[in-house]
Write an enzyme that holds these catalytic residues in place. Structure first.
Site, PDB file in Angstrom:
ATOM      1  N   HIS A 196     -19.032 -30.729  -0.237  1.00 47.53           N
ATOM      2  CA  HIS A 196     -19.530 -31.064  -1.569  1.00 47.53           C
ATOM      3  C   HIS A 196     -18.463 -31.820  -2.372  1.00 47.53           C
ATOM      4  CE1 HIS A 196     -21.841 -30.043  -5.354  1.00 47.53           C
ATOM      5  NE2 HIS A 196     -20.644 -30.298  -5.848  1.00 47.53           N
ATOM      6  N   GLU A 197     -17.279 -31.230  -2.442  1.00 47.65           N
ATOM      7  CA  GLU A 197     -16.221 -31.869  -3.247  1.00 47.65           C
ATOM      8  C   GLU A 197     -15.779 -33.185  -2.628  1.00 47.65           C
ATOM      9  OE1 GLU A 197     -15.997 -30.794  -6.105  1.00 47.65           O
ATOM     10  OE2 GLU A 197     -16.849 -28.792  -5.831  1.00 47.65           O
ATOM     11  N   HIS A 223     -18.089 -35.804  -3.864  1.00 44.52           N
ATOM     12  CA  HIS A 223     -17.681 -36.318  -5.178  1.00 44.52           C
ATOM     13  C   HIS A 223     -16.533 -37.316  -5.019  1.00 44.52           C
ATOM     14  CE1 HIS A 223     -20.055 -33.947  -7.910  1.00 44.52           C
ATOM     15  NE2 HIS A 223     -19.582 -32.793  -7.511  1.00 44.52           N
ATOM     16  N   HIS A 256     -17.652 -40.680  -4.127  1.00 46.70           N
ATOM     17  CA  HIS A 256     -18.281 -41.353  -5.266  1.00 46.70           C
ATOM     18  C   HIS A 256     -17.213 -42.035  -6.130  1.00 46.70           C
ATOM     19  CE1 HIS A 256     -21.558 -40.873  -8.640  1.00 46.70           C
ATOM     20  NE2 HIS A 256     -21.509 -42.090  -8.176  1.00 46.70           N
TER      21      HIS A 256
HETATM   22 ZN   LIG Z   1     -20.322 -30.830  -7.850  1.00 42.00          ZN
END
Ligand SMILES: [Zn+2]
Length: 681
Positions: A465-466, A469, A472
């Site tokens: 998940h991280e 990010h 992104h």
């Molecule tokens: Zn998040």
């Protein structure tokens, strides 16, 4: 300590411009003078652009970007140190600097010259002919200035500044209380019989925890690696109750009481919304998000709740029947885990040996290489703690896209949870700088007796998940800094992160990172099948809990009027949550008092908690395209990179999604993934 160039403040001048950031040289005494100097020079820059009234993009918006650049970085850097490596001295310095920063940022929209210059520029022919990205930058800047008070009369502007400064102070205090209340709790159990049920690893960690404090027996804390196994596995019901209560009553009484702060934060937020002409705080913050209004976010939550409640009722009945008695709140995780084992013969702990951190990281890097064509190259750079690992992220052509610091284990000077924090959001060809932080299960023991960090599947998911990010931010190619990277609508920002979690559930992807830490074997098929079968176990209950938190958040920022409503927000939140949880909550339940998402920042996730679910709808639907065309399809990876990851906020997020998926998002993919509707063919 060896001599260091004390004369140079790492927050100033060349220190933050060129080469790696000198985390090793940054000290508490640099914070206030550094921030003061940077605020002064940012002000000068903005005054100058206001006076110049240039009729060009460069002379107005470009000059604004330049004026705030260094301050923005120093701000991010200090925030990072406060989160990941604080000390009493640093915290004191940060507490002094932070209100000044808040005052400066909120003074920008109130700067007469700035607003006049941008408004005048918007009327020029050059402005009308801007390319789409810069045209959006202009429109968003004007909207943002207005939304933050640019059109208020002088008294209103003054009032707004006071509110923002106060909000920054109170929310910082809220967050520090949570950290302190979490650290203040420790429980020693000497009698080994009382820790029956606890998995071996957690037991060993508890024993080492006690030993490290010079005590006998087992030490329990409210940090996740201690609390979660305890509440899930301890047979001793009274002990579970004690830990549950301590956890959910954090910062709700005594010297670290957040109750009054919550009310104060809600009052300040509502006053701010009214001052700016909005019905409530939810409307203020959702205006430039995908949801657009608090009502629309509330109806999104209500829609999902309706589609979940039948399955939820069944799950509740099933777990109660399994336990054979009415459940207390501290029984839920315990019986849920027991029933999971009974149903699926599946013990999540059995997965840990297959997820040593090193293999998981290597495998994750390989997945990112396949999908987005990027590589992580380990580098030797200054860090804030010896356990932090720096990397350069490079693309296929060897271009240095970003410097990345990975910091994954708990420390007393670090806040809880997991996050990705941009320190430098760059405009290519400059490189971004970012931190990925977490509080994962650390390695244990010393010498011969060491055990590597063995992650739970949930921790593996969090890491992906991280890192999502991180992509992104690091793959952003947006030519305007303030529209770059993760500076996107809050209900869009979790798409690139949540989509990556999908790869932790696919056999072909797991085979790239799961390696038994002793035998080197991949995950046995039997264990994998159990993991997948258990995936939708209690999916409705989990979804309801998230929807409950989202409703609390929207309720407090939409319906609740802190000036006239008599009830205490902590109790109001408990009453709302009652409809969403498996077991009755005790009257002292006060989770709201440690709900950092809502109250640890001036805005943060306030009126934005719904966006987790909103983004899940987006991510499940977007992942569908990888499903259809190939889990490691370079084409789909490139399309996602091109349409979403590279674009930041340079276009409307709804349009970016459509560009990738070829249509509007649909709710069905999420409901299917959760097993709430039958999977389509
Ligand atoms: Zn998040």
């Amino acid at each position: 300590m060896a001599t260091s160039p004390q004369a140079e403040n790492p927050l100033l001048g060349s220190a933050l411009d060129a080469g790696p950031i000198r985390f090793d040289l940054l000290r508490a005494e640099h914070v206030v003078p550094g921030i003061d100097a940077l605020i002064a020079s940012a002000k000068e820059g903005i005054d100058a652009l206001g006076e110049a009234m240039a009729a060009t993009y460069q002379g107005t918006l470009g000059a604004l970007e330049t004026a705030t650049l260094k301050l923005e970085r120093a701000n991010a850097l200090c925030e990072h140190i406060e989160s990941a490596a604080t000390s009493p001295e640093f915290r004191a310095a940060w507490n002094e600097a932070q209100p000044k920063l808040a005052a400066f940022w909120s003074s920008l929209p109130l700067h007469e010259g700035l607003y006049r210059a941008v408004k005048a520029y918007a009327l020029t022919d050059e402005a009308k002919g801007l390319d789409p990205v810069r045209a959006r930058h202009l429109k968003k800047t004007l909207d943002d200035l207005k939304k933050h008070g640019a059109e208020l009369p002088p008294a209103g502007k003054q009032q707004l500044t006071e509110i923002d400064v106060e909000l920054a102070k109170v929310t910082t205090k809220f967050s520090q209380n949570v950290l302190d209340a979490t650290n203040a709790f420790e429980l020693y159990i000497e009698d080994e019989a009382r820790v029956a049920g606890l998995p071996e690893l957690a037991k060993r960690a508890a024993r080492e925890g006690a030993a490290s404090k010079g005590k006998e027996g087992f030490r329990f804390t409210l940090h996740a690696p201690s609390f979660i196994p305890a509440i899930t596995h301890l047979e001793d019901r009274a002990l579970r109750e004690q830990l549950y209560r301590a956890y959910n009553e954090r910062a709700s009484g005594g010297t670290l009481d957040n109750r009054a702060l919550i009310l104060q934060i809600l009052k300040l937020r509502r006053a701010k919304a009214k001052l700016l002409g909005f019905k409530d705080f939810a409307d203020l913050v959702t205006m430039d998000r995908m949801a657009k209004t608090g009502e629309r976010a509330l109806s999104f939550i209500a829609d999902l709740r309706e589609r979940t409640k039948e399955a939820f009722a069944k799950e509740k009945a099933a777990i109660t029947a399994f336990a054979g008695h009415e459940l207390a709140a501290w029984d839920v995780a315990f019986y849920a885990e027991k029933r999971r084992k009974a149903l699926f013969d599946f013990d999540e702990e059995a997965l840990r040996p297959y997820f040593p951190l090193e293999s998981v990281l290597t495998g994750a890097f390989e997945i990112f290489r396949r999908l987005y064509g990027v590589e992580f190259v380990a580098r030797d750079l200054p860090v804030w703690d010896p356990s932090v690992r720096p990397f350069h992220l490079v693309d296929g052509k060897g271009e240095h896209l970003a410097t990345v610091y990975i910091d994954l284990f708990p420390r007393d000077n670090k806040v809880q949870g997991a996050w990705m924090a941009p320190i430098v959001t760059a405009v290519p060809p400059a490189a971004h700088v970012a931190v990925v932080a977490a509080n994962f299960t650390p390695p244990l023991g010393t010498g011969e007796d060491t055990l590597p960090a063995l992650l739970s599947h949930r921790e593996v998911e969090t890491l992906f998940h991280e890192l999502g990010h991180l992509m992104h931010l690091c793959l952003s190619r947006v030519p305007v800094r303030s529209l770059a990277g993760t500076s996107v609508a809050w209900d869009f920002v979790e798409l690139p992160s949540q989509i990556m979690e999908n790869w932790t559930w696919e056999r072909d992807a797991i085979d790239l990172f799961a390696r038994h830490y002793q035998s080197g074997e991949t995950l046995p098929q039997g264990l994998f099948d159990k993991l997948v079968r258990a995936r939708t176990y209690r999916a409705a209950s989990m979804q309801m809990q998230q929807l409950g938190y989202a409703e609390i958040d929207l309720d407090l920022h939409c319906r609740f009027d802190p000036e006239t409503d008599a009830n205490d927000p902590v109790e109001r939140a408990r009453d709302i949550l009652a409809a969403y949880v498996t077991a009755q909550l005790p009257p002292t339940y006060a989770m709201l008092a440690s709900f950092g998402h809502l109250f640890a920042n001036a805005t943060g996730y306030a009126a934005g908690y719904y966006s987790y679910k909103w983004a899940e709808v987006l991510d499940a639907d977007a992942f569908g395209r990888f499903r259809e065309e190939g889990l490691f399809s370079q084409d789909v990876g490139a399309a996602f990179r091109e349409a979403i990851l590279a674009r930041g906020d340079s276009a409307d997020p709804g349009d970016l999604f459509k560009q990738f998926r070829g249509r509007e998002p649909k709710l069905e993919a999420l409901l299917e993934r959760l097993g709430l509707v039958p999977a389509s063919a």
